[in-house]
Design an enzyme around this catalytic site. Sequence first.
Site, mmCIF file in Angstrom:
data_model
loop_
_atom_site.group_PDB
_atom_site.id
_atom_site.type_symbol
_atom_site.label_atom_id
_atom_site.label_comp_id
_atom_site.label_asym_id
_atom_site.label_seq_id
_atom_site.Cartn_x
_atom_site.Cartn_y
_atom_site.Cartn_z
ATOM 1 N N GLU A 124 4.341 93.914 98.238
ATOM 2 C CA GLU A 124 4.995 93.233 99.360
ATOM 3 C C GLU A 124 4.418 91.841 99.583
ATOM 4 O OE1 GLU A 124 7.458 94.507 100.982
ATOM 5 O OE2 GLU A 124 7.294 96.676 101.149
ATOM 6 N N GLU A 127 -1.269 83.215 104.384
ATOM 7 C CA GLU A 127 -1.909 84.520 104.178
ATOM 8 C C GLU A 127 -0.804 85.415 103.646
ATOM 9 O OE1 GLU A 127 -2.495 87.811 104.050
ATOM 10 O OE2 GLU A 127 -3.058 88.233 106.143
ATOM 11 N N HIS A 183 -8.415 95.282 106.500
ATOM 12 C CA HIS A 183 -7.237 96.135 106.688
ATOM 13 C C HIS A 183 -6.531 96.383 105.361
ATOM 14 C CE1 HIS A 183 -5.086 92.333 106.546
ATOM 15 N NE2 HIS A 183 -3.958 93.009 106.453
ATOM 16 N N ASP A 235 -8.653 92.067 112.279
ATOM 17 C CA ASP A 235 -9.420 92.134 111.030
ATOM 18 C C ASP A 235 -10.280 90.873 110.961
ATOM 19 O OD1 ASP A 235 -10.395 91.994 108.445
ATOM 20 O OD2 ASP A 235 -8.517 92.656 107.513
#
Lengths: 337, 337
Positions: free
Chosen positions: A131, A122, A279, A30
């Site tokens: 999540e 990240e 993504h 990505d």
Amino acid sequence: MSLPRKRKRQECEYFDCYSDVNVHEEMIADEVRTNAYRLGILRNANALRGKVVLDVGAGTAILSVFCVQAGARRVYAVEASTICRQAREVVKLNRMEEQITVIEGVMESVELPEKVDVIVSEWMGYALMYESMLNSVLAARDRWLKPGGLILPACAELFIVPVSDPATDWRLDFWSQVKKQYGVDMSCMTTFARKCIMGEEMAVQPLCAEDVLAHPTRFARLDLSRATLDDIRTLSGGFSCYCFGSARMHGFCIWFSVTFPGGEKPLVLSTSPFLEETHWKQTVLYLDEPVPVVQDTGISGDITMTPSEHNQRHLRVRLDYRIGTQEKKTKNYRMGD
Amino acid sequence: MSLPRKRKRQECEYFDCYSDVNVHEEMIADEVRTNAYRLGILRNANALRGKVVLDVGAGTAILSVFCVQAGARRVYAVEASTICRQAREVVKLNRMEEQITVIEGVMESVELPEKVDVIVSEWMGYALMYESMLNSVLAARDRWLKPGGLILPACAELFIVPVSDPATDWRLDFWSQVKKQYGVDMSCMTTFARKCIMGEEMAVQPLCAEDVLAHPTRFARLDLSRATLDDIRTLSGGFSCYCFGSARMHGFCIWFSVTFPGGEKPLVLSTSPFLEETHWKQTVLYLDEPVPVVQDTGISGDITMTPSEHNQRHLRVRLDYRIGTQEKKTKNYRMGD
């Protein structure tokens, strides 16, 4: 064969190892994401030079390597999954064993030998909070970041906008086309299909600028240097907009951006439908059925995002909204439950 | 974020209803499949006219409608999942309530009011036997089919051939490209990626004629009028072929076809890589690593397909093979465990 299983097999069964390489390949491939982190870190070279960094959920340690390239003296790369073995290899291959220490463990319970000047992570999931590892980042900040230390990225924002979704119309219309194709009238399946597709499950899918029906509203903003665990439990806000023109509205789209400070203008990693796909794609909250809107139809409401009671990493959204002169409605959504 | 979860969310969590419409849309939109059944049934109009049919795992009852269109006097459409409610609506909309009786229940335990002349079923799963309903079809045959009755399709065949898979090479090479793209050497990830991608899990993915390295071998054939439950528990056979030319061999590809009798030439529904793609795609069994082959490299072996011990609907494959002058090797594969 009339079983949902086929689909399950096709899309669900990623075994540990296979899953691992897939997800890392997807994230590193990505380019929007990885270049934003790379440039977001490099532009903070002044703040990183000679400093100590903590990489929360380091994965393959690529962000840790970026930090050393930006001048960091030492990076603690904390990763709970077994991918940390690969992280160690990457560190060695790039001859950064002196600078990067890979620590296998859960952020909340690992011990670092010192406090850090910078945290990089990240941590964002679908719709930002699905999540997400933000809890761990804030815990790391409270325990290990020196006062006045830097967090990269520094803030996150959430947006909402009414959208049209041509793919849903195509899928609903599919059942009316079966007669033409095979001589069997299956148009009665449309109602069932609509209940399934336009249900309470939030959908992760890519939209584009043409699908957006009005000006987006930013409904939440998190400053990572100050946000508390309580702040991030409930993200909510109001929105209000007017439609650009006539369209079939299928629902609301939400997305996020995160911002890297440093440089003249902040560097924004955005997952907006107006920009190149990532993504994370976008998240769609469907109405129960398509609603026609026209130019200047007013759409307003309130959105509240919370973790599921069943699983803290799953997501619930409550949406109170009004479209034009329709009565106010409420719909509850879930992701992952 | 470095977690496999994202992927899971994206591809795994189909809830009942959503999953249901997806899978039925996918199957009916698969024109190769649905047209083969339509034409396979219509060409047997002589055998169906005025007769009684049993549709095993009827789903939305589209095959039952085809049977009535071919002249069947009565069709019992047996379906265990709640999609049978939609099947009833489809039957009504096509004004076939007089001919088609939708029965909600498990084939093995439902009671029919009479024996049947014909059984029709779309029972095939990935690699033919993954999550297949063939057990139920044979049980239905033994209990409800009149002696000499017809089963549509009438037989099934399994094929194997060595293949090259350019997508795997691309994915393995990806990690050597990261340095060019982001300035971080991640080439050491290739070994990990190879272990993951070329693992023991069978992969469902589309290949094409150019990927096929030799003449395929049919290694198993089932005649549905005679096969016993014991016969279908273990499907095995040998194969032997010579490569067309120089290539990197990544593994073996298996696929199936089923055949409808009637007409001058049997009608074959094939999921071969030489023909138009179906939703079954092909199944790939990877070697541990790519092996170079040249023209006339001999490849031979034995394949054995059995249900998993953990779950009867899951699949195990044992492959004993020899490539050229390499020593004989054995690899065990799984699907779904």
